[in-house]
Every structure is written in structure tokens, then in C-alpha cells.
Write an enzyme that holds these catalytic residues in place. Structure first.
Site, short mmCIF file in Angstrom:
data_model
loop_
_atom_site.label_atom_id
_atom_site.label_comp_id
_atom_site.label_asym_id
_atom_site.label_seq_id
_atom_site.Cartn_x
_atom_site.Cartn_y
_atom_site.Cartn_z
N GLU A 15 -12.52 -2.63 -63.76
CA GLU A 15 -11.85 -2.23 -62.52
C GLU A 15 -10.43 -2.81 -62.47
O GLU A 15 -9.50 -2.19 -61.96
CB GLU A 15 -12.64 -2.75 -61.29
CG GLU A 15 -13.98 -2.09 -61.06
CD GLU A 15 -14.80 -2.80 -59.98
OE1 GLU A 15 -15.55 -2.12 -59.26
OE2 GLU A 15 -14.73 -4.04 -59.86
N LYS A 179 -20.09 1.18 -49.11
CA LYS A 179 -21.02 0.12 -49.48
C LYS A 179 -20.56 -0.52 -50.77
O LYS A 179 -20.19 0.19 -51.71
CB LYS A 179 -22.39 0.80 -49.66
CG LYS A 179 -23.41 0.10 -50.49
CD LYS A 179 -24.67 0.98 -50.58
CE LYS A 179 -25.80 0.24 -51.25
NZ LYS A 179 -25.66 0.16 -52.70
N ASP A 180 -20.55 -1.86 -50.81
CA ASP A 180 -20.18 -2.52 -52.07
C ASP A 180 -21.08 -3.74 -52.29
O ASP A 180 -22.10 -3.88 -51.61
CB ASP A 180 -18.69 -2.90 -52.08
CG ASP A 180 -18.43 -4.23 -51.38
OD1 ASP A 180 -19.28 -4.64 -50.55
OD2 ASP A 180 -17.41 -4.87 -51.67
N MET A 181 -20.68 -4.64 -53.19
CA MET A 181 -21.53 -5.80 -53.49
C MET A 181 -20.79 -7.13 -53.29
O MET A 181 -21.32 -8.17 -53.68
CB MET A 181 -22.07 -5.68 -54.93
CG MET A 181 -22.98 -4.47 -55.12
SD MET A 181 -23.50 -4.19 -56.82
CE MET A 181 -24.58 -5.57 -57.10
N ASP A 205 -19.25 6.87 -56.03
CA ASP A 205 -20.53 7.59 -55.86
C ASP A 205 -20.81 7.80 -54.38
O ASP A 205 -20.32 7.07 -53.54
CB ASP A 205 -21.68 6.79 -56.51
CG ASP A 205 -21.68 5.34 -56.06
OD1 ASP A 205 -20.96 4.52 -56.66
OD2 ASP A 205 -22.37 5.03 -55.07
N1 ADE Z 1 -19.87 -0.02 -56.22
C1 ADE Z 1 -19.72 1.26 -56.51
N2 ADE Z 1 -20.70 2.02 -55.98
C2 ADE Z 1 -21.51 1.17 -55.33
C3 ADE Z 1 -22.71 1.33 -54.59
N3 ADE Z 1 -23.26 2.52 -54.42
N4 ADE Z 1 -23.28 0.23 -54.07
C4 ADE Z 1 -22.72 -0.98 -54.24
N5 ADE Z 1 -21.61 -1.20 -54.93
C5 ADE Z 1 -21.00 -0.13 -55.47
#
Ligand code: ADE
Length: 247
Positions: A15, A179-181, A205
Site C-alpha cells: 500500500e 471498514k478497515d483493520m 472491495d
Molecule cells: N481492507 C481492505 N478491505 C477491507 C475489508 N473488507 N475489511 C477490513 N479491512 C480491509
């Protein structure tokens, strides 16, 4: 306050790479304690000092596996802020995300965060329940987003790429557009340090779409990184110029 130094936290090497190369940032040796996997790069964009931190590779699961998620993201953010001893004016968390089509998200959209929350910290005890969600309102990006043509919304974070039905319910309650992490963890560390936080995420996505998340994510990761390379300098220029105009 004039923004002179921006810390950019990007979880995955892929990234960050196009942006790091685009700005000719140099890796800083020995920035983190030697037992930590994180990697730091530094340089300038116009007159602004830029430090990019990536979470590095996992030493157990193979060289191709990046550290992702809230634990490593919060630790790297705190170590970097502590190392600079108060000289960082803005924490910018950049990367990829899953977008919700019910909130108007499409593949390759660039989103700026209005706030963050968690969806995988379920603690059904009064008081702890809201703590678990951990909502934070972050820097208002509305004008910037309008000027640059980006979308805005709340980012919900959790330590899984996929989701359960319970996650779905909480993400909806969080009013999340994407949404991410990492975002909620990075924003929390920034708030503890009293440094403004901004999230910039590109959609790889569609969470409420028809394709498996991991397939869409892998298919769009490269294009999202290229999009970050183009969006990050624009956002940096905007926030730094704006801060100069309000001295
Ligand atoms: N990063 C990219 N797509 C993601 C998803 N669906 N959930 C968490 N982090 C992401």
C-alpha cells in the site's frame, strides 16, 4: 496551528510503496527498537516533513505476510509519536478499506474519515459496551473532501478482513461507510497524544456486495496503492496549505 510534520501510518508495504517512491522518501535505519518489525521512511513534501511508517513483515508466518490490525498499528503509532517527542502535528492513516454500497461506496473511491469506531469489541456490560465501540469524532474533512472530490464517512475497524453477522449488525449501528483493520486504534493513540487524526482509505472491495472480500481485495490492491500515491500528496498539500492560512 501550522502543520509542519505529518506522520503517515500505512499498514502494508504494498500500500505504501508507490507513495514512498513517488516522494523519494528514505528508509530511516534504527528508528524503531530492533526487535520490532515496523519500518520508517522520511522526507519532505513541499515544506512539510513527512514520516511514513509501515507495520513490517511478520517474522513467524513468512516474508510475504505483513503485520496488520489494531495491535501492531497502535504500537507503531505510539512508538513513532514518542520518538518524535511532540513534533508531529497530524497523524494520517492511509490504506485500503472495504466500502458499503448501502452508503454509496464504489470500488476505487477515496474516503476521508469523519470518525472511527470498533465492531469487534463486544462487551455487554453497562459502560463497557460503549467503551468497546469506542467512537471517536476525528478532524472534520468535509471542505477538503468537497475540494478534492473525495467521499467522507465513518470508518469501523476490526481485526478481521471478513465479517460475521454480528459484525454486520454493529457496523450498521456504527453508521459506517467503510471498514478497515487499523483506523480506530491509530485514532485512539493520536487522541491520547492530543494530535489530530485523519484517515484516508481507498475502497478495494464492497462489504455488502456479491464477491468474496479476499478475492476483491487481492484483485484491487495494486490499483488502490496507485490511487493512494495520487491522493496522499493532494491531501498533504491541502491540509498544510490550509494550516498556513490560519496562523
Ligand atoms: N481492507 C481492505 N478491505 C477491507 C475489508 N473488507 N475489511 C477490513 N479491512 C480491509
Amino acid at each position: 496551528m501550522k502543520i509542519e510534520h505529518v506522520l503517515i501510518l500505512v499498514a502494508m508495504e504494498l500500500e505504501a510503496k508507490p507513495f514512498v517512491e513517488h516522494l523519494n522518501l528514505e528508509e530511516i535505519a534504527d528508528f524503531f527498537p530492533s526487535h520490532m518489525p515496523f519500518v520508517a521512511f522520511s522526507g519532505e513534501h513541499h515544506a512539510t516533513k513527512v514520516t511514513v511508517v509501515t507495520l513490517g513483515k511478520d517474522s513467524v508466518y513468512g516474508t510475504g505476510v505483513d503485520n496488520v490490525g489494531t495491535v501492531t498499528a497502535s504500537m507503531a503509532t505510539e512508538l513513532a509519536l514518542a520518538k518524535y517527542g511532540g513534533s508531529v502535528d497530524l497523524v494520517l492513516n492511509a490504506g485500503t478499506c472495504g466500502g458499503f454500497k448501502r452508503k454509496g461506496a464504489e470500488i476505487a473511491d477515496v474516503f476521508l474519515t469523519t470518525g472511527v469506531a470498533n465492531h469487534d469489541r463486544r462487551i455487554p456490560i453497562p459502560g463497557f459496551d460503549a467503551y468497546g465501540i469506542g467512537k471517536l469524532v476525528t478532524m472534520d474533512p468535509t471542505t477538503m473532501a468537497e475540494k478534492l472530490g473525495y467521499k467522507t464517512g465513518i470508518c469501523t475497524s476490526g481485526n478481521s478482513l471478513d465479517k460475521t453477522d454480528k459484525d454486520d449488525e454493529i457496523m450498521k449501528n456504527n453508521d459506517a461507510s467503510f471498514k478497515d483493520m487499523e483506523a480506530a486504534a491509530v485514532a485512539w493513540v493520536a487522541s491520547m497524544n492530543k494530535v489530530p487524526y485523519l484517515g484516508l482509505k481507498v475502497v478495494t472491495d464492497i462489504v455488502d456486495g456479491e464477491f468474496p472480500t479476499q478475492d476483491e481485495f487481492m484483485a484491487n490492491l495494486g490499483a488502490a496503492a496507485t490511487s493512494l500515491q495520487s491522493a496522499l500528496p493532494k491531501v498533504l498539500t491541502y491540509v498544510c496549505d490550509e494550516s498556513s492560512n490560519h496562523d
